[in-house]
Design a protein around this motif. Sequence first.
Motif, short mmCIF file in Angstrom:
data_model
loop_
_atom_site.label_atom_id
_atom_site.label_comp_id
_atom_site.label_asym_id
_atom_site.label_seq_id
_atom_site.Cartn_x
_atom_site.Cartn_y
_atom_site.Cartn_z
N ARG A 218 46.61 21.59 42.84
CA ARG A 218 47.26 21.70 43.76
C ARG A 218 48.75 23.16 43.73
NH1 ARG A 218 49.26 16.21 44.21
NH2 ARG A 218 48.74 15.99 41.53
N LYS A 219 48.17 23.43 42.17
CA LYS A 219 48.64 25.10 42.21
C LYS A 219 48.65 26.10 42.58
CE LYS A 219 52.19 23.41 38.74
NZ LYS A 219 53.10 23.70 37.07
N ALA A 220 47.06 26.01 43.65
CA ALA A 220 46.04 27.28 44.03
C ALA A 220 47.47 27.94 44.57
CB ALA A 220 44.73 26.66 44.40
N SER A 221 46.84 29.55 45.03
CA SER A 221 47.10 30.36 45.57
C SER A 221 45.89 31.52 46.35
CB SER A 221 48.62 31.03 45.56
OG SER A 221 48.53 31.39 44.19
N GLU A 222 46.26 31.84 47.41
CA GLU A 222 45.65 32.79 47.88
C GLU A 222 45.88 34.05 47.01
OE1 GLU A 222 44.00 36.93 48.80
OE2 GLU A 222 46.36 36.21 48.61
N GLU A 223 47.09 34.81 46.47
CA GLU A 223 47.32 35.61 45.62
C GLU A 223 46.34 35.32 44.06
OE1 GLU A 223 51.60 37.36 43.63
OE2 GLU A 223 51.23 35.70 45.44
N LYS A 224 46.82 33.84 42.92
CA LYS A 224 46.03 33.41 41.95
C LYS A 224 44.62 34.62 42.46
CE LYS A 224 49.03 30.35 40.57
NZ LYS A 224 49.70 28.79 39.94
N GLY A 225 43.75 33.68 43.29
CA GLY A 225 42.66 33.94 43.65
C GLY A 225 42.07 35.58 43.78
N LYS A 226 42.85 36.04 44.68
CA LYS A 226 42.02 37.05 44.93
C LYS A 226 42.71 38.06 42.97
CE LYS A 226 43.49 41.37 47.16
NZ LYS A 226 43.82 42.95 46.27
N ARG A 227 43.58 38.45 42.63
CA ARG A 227 44.20 38.29 40.95
C ARG A 227 42.69 38.45 40.50
NH1 ARG A 227 48.22 36.62 38.36
NH2 ARG A 227 47.61 38.27 36.72
N PHE A 228 42.10 36.89 40.08
CA PHE A 228 41.45 36.60 39.50
C PHE A 228 39.75 36.76 39.99
CE2 PHE A 228 38.09 32.82 38.27
CZ PHE A 228 38.38 33.28 36.72
N PHE A 229 40.06 36.90 40.93
CA PHE A 229 38.22 37.83 41.86
C PHE A 229 38.60 38.80 41.36
CE2 PHE A 229 36.10 39.71 45.09
CZ PHE A 229 35.08 38.43 45.51
N ASP A 230 39.46 40.01 41.52
CA ASP A 230 39.10 41.22 40.70
C ASP A 230 38.86 41.40 39.64
OD1 ASP A 230 39.77 41.83 43.67
OD2 ASP A 230 42.08 42.04 42.86
N ALA A 231 39.38 40.85 38.85
CA ALA A 231 39.35 40.98 36.93
C ALA A 231 37.94 40.83 37.16
CB ALA A 231 40.54 39.89 36.14
N VAL A 232 37.25 39.18 37.46
CA VAL A 232 36.20 38.89 37.42
C VAL A 232 34.78 39.77 37.56
CG1 VAL A 232 34.43 37.63 38.30
CG2 VAL A 232 36.35 36.74 37.17
N THR A 233 34.91 40.64 39.12
CA THR A 233 34.39 41.51 39.31
C THR A 233 33.70 42.94 38.78
OG1 THR A 233 35.62 42.25 40.65
CG2 THR A 233 34.73 40.44 41.57
N ARG A 234 35.11 43.25 38.54
CA ARG A 234 35.30 43.90 37.39
C ARG A 234 34.86 44.33 35.93
NH1 ARG A 234 40.88 44.73 38.72
NH2 ARG A 234 41.39 43.43 37.02
N GLN A 235 34.76 43.05 35.69
CA GLN A 235 34.37 42.77 34.07
C GLN A 235 33.14 42.69 34.43
OE1 GLN A 235 35.38 43.04 30.97
NE2 GLN A 235 35.33 41.53 30.95
N VAL A 236 32.31 41.87 35.63
CA VAL A 236 31.17 41.99 35.67
C VAL A 236 30.52 43.59 36.36
CG1 VAL A 236 29.01 40.63 37.76
CG2 VAL A 236 30.77 39.63 36.47
N ALA A 237 31.05 44.02 36.83
CA ALA A 237 30.90 46.18 37.34
C ALA A 237 30.21 46.43 35.65
CB ALA A 237 31.28 46.37 38.10
N ASP A 238 31.13 45.62 35.17
CA ASP A 238 31.16 46.94 33.67
C ASP A 238 29.65 46.51 33.43
OD1 ASP A 238 33.41 48.32 33.59
OD2 ASP A 238 34.16 46.66 33.11
N LEU A 239 29.45 45.24 33.06
CA LEU A 239 27.95 44.67 32.50
C LEU A 239 27.19 45.34 33.31
CD1 LEU A 239 26.02 43.48 30.48
CD2 LEU A 239 27.08 41.15 32.43
N LEU A 240 27.33 45.66 34.35
CA LEU A 240 25.87 46.01 35.20
C LEU A 240 25.98 47.41 34.83
CD1 LEU A 240 26.28 44.55 38.71
CD2 LEU A 240 24.38 44.17 36.94
N LEU A 241 26.92 48.15 34.52
CA LEU A 241 26.21 49.85 34.28
C LEU A 241 26.37 49.87 32.97
CD1 LEU A 241 30.33 50.89 35.71
CD2 LEU A 241 27.83 51.38 36.33
N GLU A 242 26.56 48.87 31.94
CA GLU A 242 25.55 49.16 30.46
C GLU A 242 24.41 48.57 31.08
OE1 GLU A 242 29.16 48.91 27.69
OE2 GLU A 242 28.33 46.57 27.99
N MET A 243 24.36 47.54 31.47
CA MET A 243 22.05 47.75 31.78
C MET A 243 21.69 48.56 32.44
SD MET A 243 22.17 42.95 32.97
CE MET A 243 20.96 43.85 33.23
N ASP A 244 22.39 49.27 33.50
CA ASP A 244 21.56 50.53 34.03
C ASP A 244 21.35 51.55 33.57
OD1 ASP A 244 20.93 51.49 36.90
OD2 ASP A 244 23.22 53.50 35.80
#
Length: 254
Positions: A218-244
């Motif tokens: 019940r403390k969820a918000s779109e803003e929190k979701g966006k911040r988390f999404f941006d951070a997670v996708t940056r991490q995964v992108a960095d992993l993909l680039l290293e694997m590449d």
Amino acid sequence: MRPYILAESNWKTVKEQKTEVAVLTWGATEAHNFHLPYATDNYQIEAIAAEAAKKAWEAGGKVLVLPNIPFGVNTGQTEVDLCMNLYPSTQLAILNDLVEVLDRSGVKKLLLLNGHGGNNFKALLREVGAKYPKMLLVTTSFFQTVDRKEFFEEAGDHADEMETSLMLHLRPELVLPLEEAGNGEEKHSRLTAIKEGWAWSERKWHMVSADTGIGDPRKASEEKGKRFFDAVTRQVADLLLEMDKIKNEDRYEE
């Protein structure tokens, strides 16, 4: 057409572009408290993979996201209607078949990106990896990539503040008003070893949660979701680039 998404690509593009890293997402179809859709895990992991691949592609990474597997291991939810289950042995058969195709196609690196807590791919990758020793097989779960405490106030791991915030960001039209959500209260094991974290037993969902959620959303918000999404996708992108960039035969440091 996004050239880093296989489902949107065509044979002309595929045969002309050199793919170094394939991304296979694996989600689940299951109840998520009263307020989130059954496909929550799939919506989340597909969006994360696509955005991470976009970031990696724009940075020069040769990556390709495969279609998502929408069913996961839900052996603990057999009493909850329409929680779709694949046994680990079924997952192994599917994974083996797909890695065979990648190997035959010359794609020697795979990131298995997990979106569901009931999936556990380490043992499966050990077995598949023994058959394809020249493959680089890597797995992670999106919810392990960053410290969730930096983004969310309430603990939990299913239809909780984190997942609800992500869905408010990604698919808000599928989220019911939060006043309709259960509180995600969890009953804990009586076994001391499990409570202390050095032993494990599968949770029986109908016994541990009245609303199928674990964690108060019940403390969820779109803003929190966006911040988390941006951070997670940056991490995964960095992993993909290293694997590449890495060479499979030279993957370890001196």
